[in-house]
Write a protein that holds these residues in place. Structure first.
Motif, PDB file in Angstrom:
ATOM      1  N   ASN A 223      50.019  19.742   9.763  1.00 13.68           N
ATOM      2  CA  ASN A 223      51.186  20.022  10.603  1.00 13.68           C
ATOM      3  C   ASN A 223      51.531  18.821  11.464  1.00 13.68           C
ATOM      4  O   ASN A 223      52.712  18.506  11.663  1.00 13.68           O
ATOM      5  CB  ASN A 223      50.939  21.261  11.471  1.00 13.68           C
ATOM      6  CG  ASN A 223      50.972  22.551  10.665  1.00 13.68           C
ATOM      7  OD1 ASN A 223      51.390  22.561   9.517  1.00 13.68           O
ATOM      8  ND2 ASN A 223      50.511  23.625  11.262  1.00 13.68           N
ATOM      9  N   ALA A 224      50.517  18.125  11.982  1.00 15.09           N
ATOM     10  CA  ALA A 224      50.774  16.931  12.797  1.00 15.09           C
ATOM     11  C   ALA A 224      51.403  15.832  11.946  1.00 15.09           C
ATOM     12  O   ALA A 224      52.349  15.168  12.404  1.00 15.09           O
ATOM     13  CB  ALA A 224      49.466  16.444  13.428  1.00 15.09           C
ATOM     14  N   LEU A 225      50.920  15.661  10.736  1.00 11.23           N
ATOM     15  CA  LEU A 225      51.490  14.628   9.849  1.00 11.23           C
ATOM     16  C   LEU A 225      52.913  14.996   9.434  1.00 11.23           C
ATOM     17  O   LEU A 225      53.786  14.133   9.346  1.00 11.23           O
ATOM     18  CB  LEU A 225      50.601  14.422   8.629  1.00 11.23           C
ATOM     19  CG  LEU A 225      49.216  13.858   8.899  1.00 11.23           C
ATOM     20  CD1 LEU A 225      48.417  13.773   7.614  1.00 11.23           C
ATOM     21  CD2 LEU A 225      49.296  12.508   9.585  1.00 11.23           C
ATOM     22  N   ALA A 226      53.154  16.282   9.195  1.00 13.24           N
ATOM     23  CA  ALA A 226      54.507  16.721   8.819  1.00 13.24           C
ATOM     24  C   ALA A 226      55.476  16.508   9.972  1.00 13.24           C
ATOM     25  O   ALA A 226      56.624  16.092   9.753  1.00 13.24           O
ATOM     26  CB  ALA A 226      54.487  18.195   8.398  1.00 13.24           C
ATOM     27  N   ALA A 227      55.023  16.782  11.189  1.00 17.88           N
ATOM     28  CA  ALA A 227      55.890  16.584  12.354  1.00 17.88           C
ATOM     29  C   ALA A 227      56.200  15.109  12.561  1.00 17.88           C
ATOM     30  O   ALA A 227      57.315  14.746  12.953  1.00 17.88           O
ATOM     31  CB  ALA A 227      55.215  17.158  13.616  1.00 17.88           C
ATOM     32  N   ARG A 228      55.216  14.245  12.296  1.00 20.38           N
ATOM     33  CA  ARG A 228      55.429  12.796  12.417  1.00 20.38           C
ATOM     34  C   ARG A 228      56.436  12.293  11.386  1.00 20.38           C
ATOM     35  O   ARG A 228      57.215  11.399  11.665  1.00 20.38           O
ATOM     36  CB  ARG A 228      54.104  12.060  12.181  1.00 20.38           C
ATOM     37  CG  ARG A 228      53.549  11.405  13.365  1.00 20.38           C
ATOM     38  CD  ARG A 228      52.258  10.682  13.107  1.00 20.38           C
ATOM     39  NE  ARG A 228      52.139  10.084  11.783  1.00 20.38           N
ATOM     40  CZ  ARG A 228      51.218   9.204  11.462  1.00 20.38           C
ATOM     41  NH1 ARG A 228      50.351   8.809  12.339  1.00 20.38           N
ATOM     42  NH2 ARG A 228      51.136   8.724  10.248  1.00 20.38           N
ATOM     43  N   ALA A 229      56.390  12.887  10.188  1.00 18.37           N
ATOM     44  CA  ALA A 229      57.266  12.448   9.102  1.00 18.37           C
ATOM     45  C   ALA A 229      58.706  12.932   9.279  1.00 18.37           C
ATOM     46  O   ALA A 229      59.624  12.360   8.718  1.00 18.37           O
ATOM     47  CB  ALA A 229      56.725  12.919   7.752  1.00 18.37           C
ATOM     48  N   ALA A 230      58.877  13.987  10.058  1.00 17.52           N
ATOM     49  CA  ALA A 230      60.224  14.581  10.220  1.00 17.52           C
ATOM     50  C   ALA A 230      61.100  13.776  11.141  1.00 17.52           C
ATOM     51  O   ALA A 230      60.820  12.922  11.830  1.00 17.52           O
ATOM     52  CB  ALA A 230      60.104  15.994  10.757  1.00 17.52           C
TER      53      ALA A 230
END
Length: 100
Positions: free
Chosen positions: A93-100
């Motif tokens: 979830n942290a990586l997905a939020a960073r990528a968004a």
């Protein structure tokens, strides 16, 4: 997981020294367990366990750096089998939020 029935050792050749069981596994819906991006979660788990004996820092080097792992509250020097499902969810979830 639901146990369905036991299988005695005599059902196998050679018979093992343990009893076996058949179980039904029903996967949970990713939306109900808090996975924000199922694709990112699958990538994190695949890479982490792809080379199990590597640390997360090395195994996930294609997805993130050690700082991103630490930011998710996980030790970068841990191995995949040393952390739990909630840790993988939090990292993905942290990586997905960073990528968004």
């Amino acid at each position: 997981m639901t146990p369905l029935f036991d299988v005695p050792p005599a059902a196998f050749r050679p018979p093992p020294k343990v009893d076996s069981a058949v179980v039904r596994l029903v996967p949970r819906d990713p939306a109900t367990i808090g996975i924000a991006d199922p694709v990112m979660y699958a990538n994190v788990v695949r890479d982490a366990f792809g080379q199990r004996r590597k640390t997360l820092r090395n195994a996930l080097s294609q997805l993130c750096d050690a700082a991103a792992i630490e930011a998710a509250g996980i030790r970068p020097d841990a191995r995949a089998e040393q952390i739990g499902v909630p840790d993988f969810i939090r990292l993905a979830n942290a990586l997905a939020a960073r990528a968004a």
